[in-house]
Design a protein around this motif. Structure first.
Motif, PDB file in Angstrom:
ATOM      1  N   UNK A 148       3.823   9.946 -15.390  1.00 13.94           N
ATOM      2  CA  UNK A 148       4.840  10.462 -14.460  1.00 13.94           C
ATOM      3  C   UNK A 148       6.145   9.744 -14.713  1.00 13.94           C
ATOM      4  N   UNK A 149       7.246  10.461 -14.569  1.00 18.57           N
ATOM      5  CA  UNK A 149       8.544   9.886 -14.911  1.00 18.57           C
ATOM      6  C   UNK A 149       9.500  10.017 -13.731  1.00 18.57           C
ATOM      7  N   UNK A 150       9.749   8.935 -13.013  1.00 15.46           N
ATOM      8  CA  UNK A 150      10.752   9.022 -11.964  1.00 15.46           C
ATOM      9  C   UNK A 150      12.139   9.176 -12.587  1.00 15.46           C
ATOM     10  N   UNK A 151      13.076   9.857 -11.875  1.00 14.37           N
ATOM     11  CA  UNK A 151      12.940  10.275 -10.506  1.00 14.37           C
ATOM     12  C   UNK A 151      12.660  11.768 -10.375  1.00 14.37           C
ATOM     13  N   UNK A 152      13.139  12.588 -11.339  1.00 14.38           N
ATOM     14  CA  UNK A 152      12.972  14.031 -11.153  1.00 14.38           C
ATOM     15  C   UNK A 152      11.637  14.527 -11.692  1.00 14.38           C
ATOM     16  N   UNK A 153      11.141  13.895 -12.740  1.00  7.72           N
ATOM     17  CA  UNK A 153       9.909  14.377 -13.354  1.00  7.72           C
ATOM     18  C   UNK A 153       8.691  13.630 -12.830  1.00  7.72           C
ATOM     19  N   UNK A 154       8.691  13.400 -11.526  1.00 10.21           N
ATOM     20  CA  UNK A 154       7.512  12.814 -10.893  1.00 10.21           C
ATOM     21  C   UNK A 154       6.316  13.703 -11.228  1.00 10.21           C
ATOM     22  N   UNK A 155       5.166  13.096 -11.301  1.00  7.02           N
ATOM     23  CA  UNK A 155       3.992  13.850 -11.742  1.00  7.02           C
ATOM     24  C   UNK A 155       3.689  15.014 -10.796  1.00  7.02           C
ATOM     25  N   UNK A 156       3.818  14.782  -9.481  1.00  7.34           N
ATOM     26  CA  UNK A 156       3.531  15.880  -8.551  1.00  7.34           C
ATOM     27  C   UNK A 156       4.598  16.966  -8.640  1.00  7.34           C
ATOM     28  N   UNK A 157       5.841  16.596  -9.013  1.00  6.60           N
ATOM     29  CA  UNK A 157       6.896  17.603  -9.134  1.00  6.60           C
ATOM     30  C   UNK A 157       6.619  18.522 -10.320  1.00  6.60           C
ATOM     31  N   UNK A 158       6.183  17.934 -11.420  1.00  6.92           N
ATOM     32  CA  UNK A 158       5.877  18.758 -12.592  1.00  6.92           C
ATOM     33  C   UNK A 158       4.623  19.600 -12.382  1.00  6.92           C
ATOM     34  N   UNK A 159       3.648  19.042 -11.670  1.00  9.77           N
ATOM     35  CA  UNK A 159       2.464  19.839 -11.332  1.00  9.77           C
ATOM     36  C   UNK A 159       2.835  21.001 -10.416  1.00  9.77           C
ATOM     37  N   UNK A 160       3.714  20.723  -9.455  1.00  6.56           N
ATOM     38  CA  UNK A 160       4.129  21.771  -8.515  1.00  6.56           C
ATOM     39  C   UNK A 160       4.820  22.907  -9.267  1.00  6.56           C
TER      40      UNK A 160
ATOM     41  N   UNK B 122      -1.877   6.622 -10.223  1.00 16.05           N
ATOM     42  CA  UNK B 122      -2.337   5.262  -9.908  1.00 16.05           C
ATOM     43  C   UNK B 122      -3.758   5.002 -10.378  1.00 16.05           C
ATOM     44  N   UNK B 123      -4.304   5.952 -11.154  1.00 17.46           N
ATOM     45  CA  UNK B 123      -5.647   5.739 -11.685  1.00 17.46           C
ATOM     46  C   UNK B 123      -6.741   6.386 -10.869  1.00 17.46           C
ATOM     47  N   UNK B 124      -6.437   6.755  -9.621  1.00 22.80           N
ATOM     48  CA  UNK B 124      -7.402   7.492  -8.809  1.00 22.80           C
ATOM     49  C   UNK B 124      -7.376   8.962  -9.232  1.00 22.80           C
ATOM     50  N   UNK B 125      -8.364   9.730  -8.814  1.00 26.63           N
ATOM     51  CA  UNK B 125      -8.389  11.151  -9.147  1.00 26.63           C
ATOM     52  C   UNK B 125      -7.184  11.876  -8.565  1.00 26.63           C
ATOM     53  N   UNK B 126      -6.597  12.758  -9.358  1.00 29.03           N
ATOM     54  CA  UNK B 126      -5.478  13.576  -8.867  1.00 29.03           C
ATOM     55  C   UNK B 126      -6.076  14.829  -8.241  1.00 29.03           C
TER      56      UNK B 126
ATOM     57  N   UNK C 249      -3.833  10.489  -5.825  1.00 29.78           N
ATOM     58  CA  UNK C 249      -3.789   9.914  -7.174  1.00 29.78           C
ATOM     59  C   UNK C 249      -2.397   9.658  -7.712  1.00 29.78           C
ATOM     60  N   UNK C 250      -1.363   9.906  -6.901  1.00 28.34           N
ATOM     61  CA  UNK C 250       0.017   9.728  -7.380  1.00 28.34           C
ATOM     62  C   UNK C 250       0.815   8.965  -6.331  1.00 28.34           C
ATOM     63  N   UNK C 251       1.457   7.880  -6.751  1.00 30.14           N
ATOM     64  CA  UNK C 251       2.319   7.105  -5.842  1.00 30.14           C
ATOM     65  C   UNK C 251       3.643   6.803  -6.534  1.00 30.14           C
TER      66      UNK C 251
ATOM     67  N   UNK D 115       0.826  -1.215   0.000  1.00 33.96           N
ATOM     68  CA  UNK D 115       0.000   0.000   0.000  1.00 33.96           C
ATOM     69  C   UNK D 115       0.863   1.269   0.000  1.00 33.96           C
ATOM     70  N   UNK D 116       0.490   2.233  -0.836  1.00 32.81           N
ATOM     71  CA  UNK D 116       1.135   3.542  -0.913  1.00 32.81           C
ATOM     72  C   UNK D 116       2.628   3.484  -1.270  1.00 32.81           C
ATOM     73  N   UNK D 117       3.079   2.350  -1.799  1.00 31.84           N
ATOM     74  CA  UNK D 117       4.402   2.277  -2.411  1.00 31.84           C
ATOM     75  C   UNK D 117       4.256   2.457  -3.932  1.00 31.84           C
TER      76      UNK D 117
END
Lengths: 360, 360, 360, 360
Positions: free
Chosen positions: B222-234, B290-294, B283-285, A104-106
Motif C-alpha cells: 500500500x502506498x500512502x497517501x492516495x494509493x492506500x491499499x483500500x483505496x485501490x481495492x475500492x 498489517x499482515x492480517x487477512x484483508x 488487514x489494512x492500517x 493500536x490501529x494507527x
C-alpha cells in the motif's frame, strides 16, 4: 509510484508531515485563465481546521496558505500552481514516548514494516494533517467546477448511532455550517453533540457517515471501463484517513432491491429533454454521469487515539502499556466534510477535462 | 486517458465489445520467469462463464483463451502478455429494436451522451462480457501471488434479502464452487436458489453482496497517501458493472462503534512476532497491509434487464415502451465472484511490485 | 497531463516562475533510508547558479534550498521530499516593455498561442531559472545512484566552433570545475573563453555541445519497447531549454559507418565476465544498458537574447522594433552541465527502481 | 512500468514477438466518431513490410491487419481499438544456433542480463518486427491528424556517406515512394542503390538518416516543462530500433551559430497574422509549436546482422565464433520511413488532445 499524486489531467501532488517545516501541494493541469480566489481557498482550509468549535478538536492552529506559482494577475497561467502552509513550531518532546511504541490501529506498525523506520512525531505523513493539501487542491477544483455550474456539497448524516432523519438536497444545505457537527437535521445535530460530550467524558471516540451531493454535472463524465466515475470517486474518498466504506446511489441497500424497483425510468419532456423519474443510480449509469445529481456516502471509523490506556507492543516486539496522553478528538467526521468535498471536486474536475477528448 | 488500463507496474489493458470479433487484453509489467499456467487461466474464465448452472444464465458460450505473446517455453519473458477470446458469431438482428431505445438503468443513454453514438449490439463495450478480460488478467496476477504465498478467495454472502449466517474464513471455502450460488452457508445457499427461481418466474432480478478474503499478504503493501491499499481495492471493484458499494473491515458498521471497541490491540509472542488480537481494520492500517487477512465486501445492484415491459425514451427524445425480450439473468452475483477475485489479485500483484521500491 | 512531472517510479514534479515567490519541486518515490545530504544539493545548485564566473552571466543570485518534507533524522522516509528556493525581490518594471512584445525565438508567442496570456516577467515559467528545480531533484537522484556505485559526469565539448580535442573519460574530469567553461581540454577552454569575450563585445551569443558520461551502470537497465534507456535519456535532455540535438554512442556518425565497424565485439575473460572490445553503442543495446559506460551528447543553440535591437511583432500583430536592453549572457552552456547531469541522474535512478520488477 | 505503452491521452500499447502467434496493439483514447479507414492502415503496414524492393530485404511476408474492437459502422466508438497481425508459421530450428550465442550489438546479452532468459527466435520482442504495431497505431493517429489538416511526411536524406543534396519540402515528396530507397533526390537515390548493392556483395551493412516534416500543426501544441514537443518527439523516435541521434531545426548545426543568425524574426502581415521569416527553430519554440513546419532528423546506425563470421561469447561466458548465416538486410532505413512517421503522428495526435485542456 505516483502514490502522492491524484488525477490524470487535473492533478494534485501533495507533500508534508505533521511536524515538518510545511505541508502543501502542486496542482498541475489547471487550464489557463481561471480566476484563483485565494480567499476562497483559505475559507475552505478554515473549514477543515481543528478548533472551529468545541465539538471537534481543542487545538488552535491557524493554517495560512501561500500560493507560490502558476497565478499571474489573479488568473491561472496553465503552469503548476504550488501552495504551502507552514507548520508552527512544535515541541517534539511530546512525542518521545511514541518513538518505539506501536499505537493500536494507527499507522505506526505498518509504516515501520514498509519503510524500515518512520517520523514518529504526530504521525508524520500518516497524520490527518495531510488532508490540508487535499482541501487546498480541492478548492481550486471547486473554482473550476463553479465555472461549469457544478456544485459539490457534503454533510454529516450519522455520528455514532445517531442518524439524520432523511437525505437532504443541495438546496437544504445552506445552513449546514451553523450546525457544530455539520448535520442539516437540527434535531439529530443536537443528539450528535450530546453523544460527543458523553464520549468526551468517557475518553472514547466514535465514527460517522458523510453524504455528498454533486449538482450540475452534465451527462457524459466518466471513462469506462476502469475509470468509471463511481470507481474514481470511491478511490478518492477511500484514500482519506479512517474512511472504511463507500456507496453510490442505493449502495448496500441495492442488493436486496428488485430490478423492477431499482431501475430509473427515463422520461422526455416536450422539448425532448431526457431525465429519470427516480435516481436509484445516484447519477451514474455504466460508469458515466447521466445528468442527475450524483450522491454517495462515506463511512468513517472512530479515530484510534482514545483517552484510555491500552496494551500494545513496541519496535522491539515487547508487550507494553500505552498511557493515555495528549489531546483527544472524540469525532473528526464533521471536519472531514470539506475533505470529502475536496476529493469529489478533484475527481469531477479531472473528468471534466478528460471528457474534452471524448469526441472528434 | 488510460481508461482501459489498470495498475501502475503490473498493468492490465483491455479491449473488446460484446459483439465484435474478439475481447482480450495485455498484461504489461509481469516479471520474467513466472510459469504461465494456461489451464488455470482457462479454468478461471470458465468460472466466469454464463451457463455454469441454471442458477446464473441460460446462454451457452465457450470462451477459449489464446495467449498471443510474452510467454516462451511456458514462462513469462518480461514482455507484454497479450491474450484474446474470439466471440462466436452473433446475429445482430436481435438488437435492432435497441438501436434507438435507451434501456432504463443501462449505459445506452450515457454512452450516447458521451460519445455521440454507440455500438448498441448487446451493450457493446458496456456489456458485462468485458469482465472476461479482467478475469484472464487477474488469473495471471493470481499465478504471481501464489509464488508469494498469497491467496485471493471470494464468495457470495447475500443474494436479495438472504444473507449467509456469518463471515467465512479462507479455509472454509474449499467447497464453495459446489454451491450453485457460490455461498458457503449451505442453508442460505438453498434459500438463495429458491429466491432466484421465484424471481425468474416473476421476470424480475436481484442483487447481492460478495465477500473477499486475501490471505498471506505481508505487512507493508500500500502506498500512502492516495494509493492506500483500500483505496485501490475500492476503485478496482467499484469499476465492475453493477457494483454499488465497497467496505473494508467493519465498513459501514464502523461509524457506530466506539474507538475502544474498534481498535485492534497488538500483541507479541515470545519470538517478538507481532499480530493483532482482532481484525476490525480488515488487514489494512494507515493504507498499508498489517499482515492480517484483508477482508472487504462489495454490494451489487440487481441487473437492469428484466422480463417485463418498461416505459422509456429513445434517441429522438420520444417516450416509448420497451418490450420484454431476449434472455434474462435473475442474478449475476455468483458469476461476479471470480471477477472480484481477479480485480483484487491485480491490485495486490501491483502493490507487491511497487513495494520493491519502498526501501534502499 | 503530467507536463511538469518526470519519471515513473522516481518522480520529480516541479513548479515556479522566474519572478514568482518561489521555485521548487517534489521528489516522490525515493526509497526510504537514503541519507539526504543537503550540502551536496546546495553545491549542485551553486554549480548551476549564474555569476560563478564572468564567463557565464553577470547576475548575482544566491539560491538557497530548503527541504520541506520527507526527511527525518537525515534520511528519506519514503514520503514526498519537497524543496523550495525563494526568489529575491525583483522589480517588475524592468519587464514592462515585454508585456506585449514577442521576442524572436523566445517562448512569448507560443505561450500566448497556447494559454491565451502569459506571465511576461523574466520569461515566467519558460525562463531557464526553471532548471533550478531539476538540479535539486537530480541531486537527490545522484545521492541514490552513488549508493549503487553509479557516477554521472558531464563537460562542455564545444562552444561555438571551438571543439575539445577528443572524448574524455570520467577519470579525466576531476579538474573540469576549474575551467571557467567546464571544458577538460585546457587549450580549447582558453579559446572558448576568447570566443565568449569576442561575442560579448559584439552583443551576440553562441551555443555549444555537452558530453555526458555515466559510469557504473549495471547491465539490465531500460525497458523495451518505448522506454528504452536512450529514449528516456533523449527526452530528459531535449526537455532542457535550448537543447536542439541528442546523440548516443556514435550518434550522427553512425549512419556512415559499416556494420562490421560499428558492431561491438563481446569478449569474455577467464572468469566468464563479459565486456565489449569497443563501445560504439554508447553502453546501450536493444534499449538496455550493457554494463559499459553510457555516453551521449547534447547540442544547445545560442540563446535568443542578444544585445542588438531586432525587428519583431507584438500581441496586436504589429511590426515593432525590440530595443537591446538588460543583461546579456553570451553562452549558458557551461551552466547547463549540472542540468544535463541532473536529468541523466533522474533517468537512471528511475530505471534502477523500475528494474527491481524485471524478474520474479 | 508502462514500458509498452506510449502517449498520455492518445495511447498505444503494443505486444508481440517475431515468432509468436501474433503482434498487435491497442489504441486507447481515440475520440469517438473518427472514420477508421482500414485500407489506409493496411497501406501503411505494406510500406513497412520487408520485400517491397530488392533494396530493402529479400523476405516475403504479407502482414494483414485485423481490427478486433472499438470500431462500429466504420467509425471509432471511443472505446479501445485493438488490432493484430498474425505471424506466419516459422520453423524455429533456424534459430537453434542462437540459443546460447550473444550476437554482437544485438539485444541478446542485455535481455538475458535483464530478464534472466529470452525468446531467442528471431530476436523475440527486440526484433524490428515489433515496429509493425507502431505503424498500425500511427496510421490511426494519421487519420485523426488529417481531420485537423496535419500531414506527417518523412524521407531518407542519407544512406551511408551518400546525402540528399538539400532539404525537401512536403510538397516535393509526392514521388518519394517511387525511389527504391525513399529519397526524393533522384541522383542521390541512384548512388544509394549503388552503395547498397556494393555492400550486399561485401556482406556488410550501413545506416542512414531520415528527415521528417510535419505540416499544418497549429501554434500551441506541446506541454512545458518536461513534455516539450521536441522532447516527446525525441523520445518517440529514439525508441525505434537502431536510432542513434535526433535533432530538431538546426540541431547539431545550432551550437556553432550566432544568436543573431539563429533567431527567427517574427513578422506580421496586414491582417496581423504572425509568421517567422526563417525556421531555424524547426517549428517549436519554448517547447510549443509556433505554426511553422516542424522538421527533425533521425540518425540510424547500420544493422548488426552482417554476412560475415564474427567472434563473440555465449551464455556460458565462453568465446566463440558466430558463423555468417541466414538472411541479410544491407540497409533498413528506407523501411524506417513509415515508422518515423508513425511515431511522429502518435506524438502530435496526443498533444492535439492534450491541448484541449490548455484553457478554460
Amino acid at each position: 509510484m505516483a502514490a502522492n499524486t491524484f488525477g490524470t489531467l487535473f492533478r494534485l501532488t501533495t507533500f508534508g508531515e505533521s511536524h515538518g517545516p510545511a505541508l502543501g501541494g502542486i496542482i498541475d493541469g489547471c487550464p489557463a485563465g481561471l480566476i484563483i480566489d485565494t480567499e476562497f481557498i483559505q475559507y475552505e482550509l478554515d473549514r477543515r481546521r481543528p478548533g472551529q468549535s468545541e465539538m471537534t478538536t481543542p487545538r488552535d492552529e491557524s493554517d495560512t496558505i501561500e500560493i507560490l506559482s502558476g497565478v499571474f494577475e489573479g488568473r491561472s497561467t496553465g503552469t503548476p500552481i504550488a501552495f504551502e502552509v507552514r507548520n508552527k513550531d512544535h515541541h517534539s518532546f511530546d512525542y518521545d514516548h511514541l518513538r518505539d511504541a506501536y499505537r493500536p490501529s494507527h499507522a505506526d506498525y505498518t509504516y515501520d514494516s514498509k519503510f524500515g523506520f518512520r517520523d514518529y512525531r504526530g504521525g508524520g505523513r500518516s497524520s490527518a494533517r495531510e488532508t490540508l493539501s487535499r482541501v487546498a487542491g480541492g478548492a481550486i477544483a471547486k473554482l473550476l467546477l463553479k465555472e461549469s455550474g457544478i456544485q459539490v456539497n457534503a454533510y454529516v448524516s450519522s455520528i455514532g448511532e445517531v442518524d439524520a432523519e432523511r437525505v437532504y438536497t443541495a438546496d437544504e444545505l445552506g445552513q449546514v455550517e451553523l450546525s457544530p457537527v455539520r448535520c442539516p437535521d437540527l434535531k439529530a445535530s443536537e443528539k450528535m453533540v450530546e453523544l460527543i460530550n458523553l464520549l468526551k467524558a468517557e475518553g472514547d471516540t466514535t465514527g460517522g457517515v458523510i453524504t455528498c451531493i454533486i449538482e450540475g454535472v452534465p451527462a457524459g463524465l466518466g471513462e469506462p471501463v476502469f475509470d468509471k466515475l463511481q470507481a474514481d470517486l470511491a478511490k478518492a474518498v477511500m484514500s482519506i484517513n479512517t474512511a472504511r466504506g463507500f456507496e453510490i446511489g442505493e449502495g448496500f441497500n441495492a442488493p436486496s432491491m428488485r430490478g423492477s424497483a431499482h431501475n430509473d425510468i427515463f422520461t422526455a419532456d416536450r422539448q425532448g429533454k431526457i431525465t429519470t423519474e427516480t435516481n436509484h443510480s445516484g447519477g451514474i449509469q455504466g460508469g458515466i454521469s447521466n445528468g442527475a445529481g450524483i450522491i454517495f456516502r462515506v463511512a468513517f471509523k472512530p479515530i484510534a487515539t482514545i483517552k484510555q490506556s491500552q496494551p500494545t507492543v513496541n519496535r522491539q516486539g515487547e508487550n507494553i502499556v500505552l498511557p493515555s496522553k495528549g489531546r483527544h478528538d472524540v469525532c473528526v467526521v464533521p471536519r472531514a466534510v470539506p475533505i470529502v468535498e475536496a476529493m469529489a471536486a478533484l475527481v469531477i474536475a479531472d473528468h471534466l477535462l478528460r471528457n474534452r477528448s471524448a469526441r472528434m
